[in-house]
Design an enzyme around this catalytic site. Structure first.
Site, mmCIF file in Angstrom:
data_model
loop_
_atom_site.group_PDB
_atom_site.id
_atom_site.type_symbol
_atom_site.label_atom_id
_atom_site.label_comp_id
_atom_site.label_asym_id
_atom_site.label_seq_id
_atom_site.Cartn_x
_atom_site.Cartn_y
_atom_site.Cartn_z
ATOM 1 N N LYS A 53 85.391 88.317 70.738
ATOM 2 C CA LYS A 53 84.247 87.788 71.421
ATOM 3 C C LYS A 53 83.673 86.859 70.650
ATOM 4 O O LYS A 53 83.322 85.595 71.138
ATOM 5 C CB LYS A 53 83.424 89.014 71.642
ATOM 6 C CG LYS A 53 83.833 90.006 72.524
ATOM 7 C CD LYS A 53 83.307 91.220 72.680
ATOM 8 C CE LYS A 53 83.759 92.213 73.702
ATOM 9 N NZ LYS A 53 83.074 93.479 73.910
ATOM 10 N N GLN A 97 78.864 96.582 70.675
ATOM 11 C CA GLN A 97 80.089 97.338 70.799
ATOM 12 C C GLN A 97 80.091 98.474 70.857
ATOM 13 O O GLN A 97 79.583 99.273 69.949
ATOM 14 C CB GLN A 97 81.019 96.683 69.878
ATOM 15 C CG GLN A 97 82.479 96.892 70.181
ATOM 16 C CD GLN A 97 82.992 96.138 71.329
ATOM 17 O OE1 GLN A 97 82.547 95.098 71.813
ATOM 18 N NE2 GLN A 97 84.050 96.635 71.972
ATOM 19 N N ASP A 120 76.355 92.662 78.952
ATOM 20 C CA ASP A 120 77.363 93.712 79.286
ATOM 21 C C ASP A 120 77.108 94.198 80.560
ATOM 22 O O ASP A 120 77.954 94.980 81.258
ATOM 23 C CB ASP A 120 77.472 94.682 78.167
ATOM 24 C CG ASP A 120 78.524 94.623 77.146
ATOM 25 O OD1 ASP A 120 79.575 94.128 77.627
ATOM 26 O OD2 ASP A 120 78.313 94.847 76.193
HETATM 27 N N1 GUN Z 1 83.756 99.030 74.476
HETATM 28 C C1 GUN Z 1 84.708 98.776 75.337
HETATM 29 N N2 GUN Z 1 84.568 98.043 76.321
HETATM 30 C C2 GUN Z 1 83.393 97.382 75.969
HETATM 31 C C3 GUN Z 1 82.706 96.320 76.503
HETATM 32 O O1 GUN Z 1 83.005 95.938 77.682
HETATM 33 N N3 GUN Z 1 81.431 95.771 76.178
HETATM 34 C C4 GUN Z 1 80.907 96.683 74.975
HETATM 35 N N4 GUN Z 1 79.871 96.465 74.617
HETATM 36 N N5 GUN Z 1 81.660 97.919 74.415
HETATM 37 C C5 GUN Z 1 82.873 97.908 74.690
#
Ligand code: GUN
Length: 292
Positions: A53, A97, A120
Site C-alpha cells: 500500500k 490494517q 477502507d
Molecule cells: N486486512 C485484510 N484486508 C484488509 C483491507 O482491505 N483493509 C484493512 N485495513 N485491513 C485488511
C-alpha cells in the site's frame, strides 16, 4: 484452457489513470492526497500488505503518513492517533490494517475513524450507505472484484454468483454490491459459509464463484460448473520446503485442477490482490477531491 485474469495488468491500467488524476489535483488545486497507513504489531502478512500500500502511494504521488506501532500499543493510544488524523487537513484517508492485536477492540477503532476518511469502507455508516445504493467509499476488495469483472467484460447481470465466505471485509460487502440495481451488478447472489452443509451443491450451480473463505484450495473441480468464472480472493501460506522462504501462496481454489475447466480464473498471487490496493488509492483520491 480458461483465461487467466491478469489482475496486475488491470490494476496498472487503473493506476495509470489515477496517477493523472493525482498530478492534476496537485497542479491545478495544490492538493496532494494523503493516506495514513497504520500497522499495529508485526504480523508478516499484514506487513507485506502494508508495504504494498505504501509503495503504491509513492508510485502515484500520494502522501503516505506511516505508523508502525508496537503490538503492545494500547487501544487508547491508537484512538488518540486516529482522533489527530481525523482533524488533520493533509490526511484524506485513514487505514488501520486488520487484524489488530486481540487486546484492541476492532469495532471501537473502526467506529472512531471519520466516515469521510474511511477509505477502507469499513465504517458502519459507509456500509449502510453502500447497502442502500448511496454514494460512499466501497470496501476495496469487493470494489476491486467488480472492477476486474468489468475490465474483463464479464457481465454479472442476471448471473448466479455464489460467494463462499461471509466476512465483513469481503463476503458480505461483495454480496451487497452484486445485488445492487446497477448494470455492473444485478446478480442473483448466494452466500455460503462454514455452516453451509454442502457448499458444492451451491457452487456447482454458479456462473461466477467468488471464494473468500481463507481455506487453502477448498474449491475443487467437482464443485465447479464447466465454463464458470472463478474469482479467488484467498491468500493462504502453505509450507513448502522447496521455496527459499519456506512457504508458497495458494488461493481458496485448487487452481491446477480447475484452470482448464473454467472460462476465466484469477491467479494467486496476481489476481484480486493488486486490485484491492488500487481501489484503496481510488478511494483516497475520491476523498481528496472533496477538498476542492
Ligand atoms: N486486512 C485484510 N484486508 C484488509 C483491507 O482491505 N483493509 C484493512 N485495513 N485491513 C485488511
Amino acid at each position: 484452457m480458461g483465461q487467466i485474469i491478469d489482475g496486475k495488468k488491470i490494476a496498472q491500467t487503473i493506476k495509470d489513470e489515477l496517477k493523472i488524476e493525482v498530478d492534476s489535483l496537485i497542479k491545478d488545486h495544490g492538493i496532494t492526497p494523503g493516506l495514513a497507513v497504520i500497522l499495529v504489531g508485526a504480523d508478516p502478512a499484514s506487513e507485506s500488505y502494508v508495504k504494498g500500500k505504501r509503495r503504491t502511494c509513492k508510485a502515484l504521488g500520494i502522501y503516505a503518513k506511516d505508523y508502525n506501532l508496537v503490538a503492545e500499543t494500547s487501544e487508547e493510544g491508537l484512538l488518540t492517533i486516529i482522533e489527530e488524523l481525523n482533524q488533520d487537513d493533509s490526511i484524506d484517508g485513514i487505514l488501520v490494517q486488520l487484524p489488530l492485536p486481540s487486546h484492541i477492540n476492532e469495532e471501537k477503532i473502526l467506529l472512531a475513524i471519520d466516515p469521510k476518511k474511511d477509505v477502507d469502507g469499513f465504517h458502519p455508516e459507509n456500509i449502510g450507505r453502500m447497502m442502500i445504493g448511496m454514494d460512499t467509499f466501497y470496501s476495496c476488495t469487493p470494489y476491486g472484484i467488480i472492477k476486474l469483472l468489468e475490465y474483463c467484460d464479464i457481465s454479472t447481470e442476471g448471473k448466479h454468483v455464489c460467494i463462499v465466505g461471509r466476512s465483513n471485509i469481503v463476503g458480505k460487502p461483495v454480496a451487497n454490491l452484486l445485488l445492487q440495481k446497477h448494470n455492473l451488478a444485478n446478480a442473483t447472489v448466494t452466500v455460503c459459509h462454514s455452516r453451509t452443509p454442502d457448499i458444492g451443491y451451491h457452487t456447482r450451480q454458479a456462473d461466477i464463484i467468488i471464494a473468500a473463505v481463507g481455506i487453502p484450495e477448498l474449491i475443487t473441480k467437482d464443485m465447479v460448473k464447466e465454463g464458470a468464472v472463478i474469482i479467488d480472493v484467498g491468500v493462504n501460506r502453505v509450507e513448502d520446503a522447496t521455496k527459499k522462504r519456506g512457504y508458497r501462496l495458494v488461493g481458496d481454489v485448487n487452481f491446477e485442477e480447475v484452470k482448464d475447466y473454467v472460462s476465466h480464473i484469477t491467479p494467486v498471487p496476481g489476481g484480486v490482490g493488486p486490485m484491492t490496493i488500487t481501489m484503496l488509492m481510488f478511494n483516497t483520491i475520491k476523498s481528496a477531491k472533496n477538498r476542492i
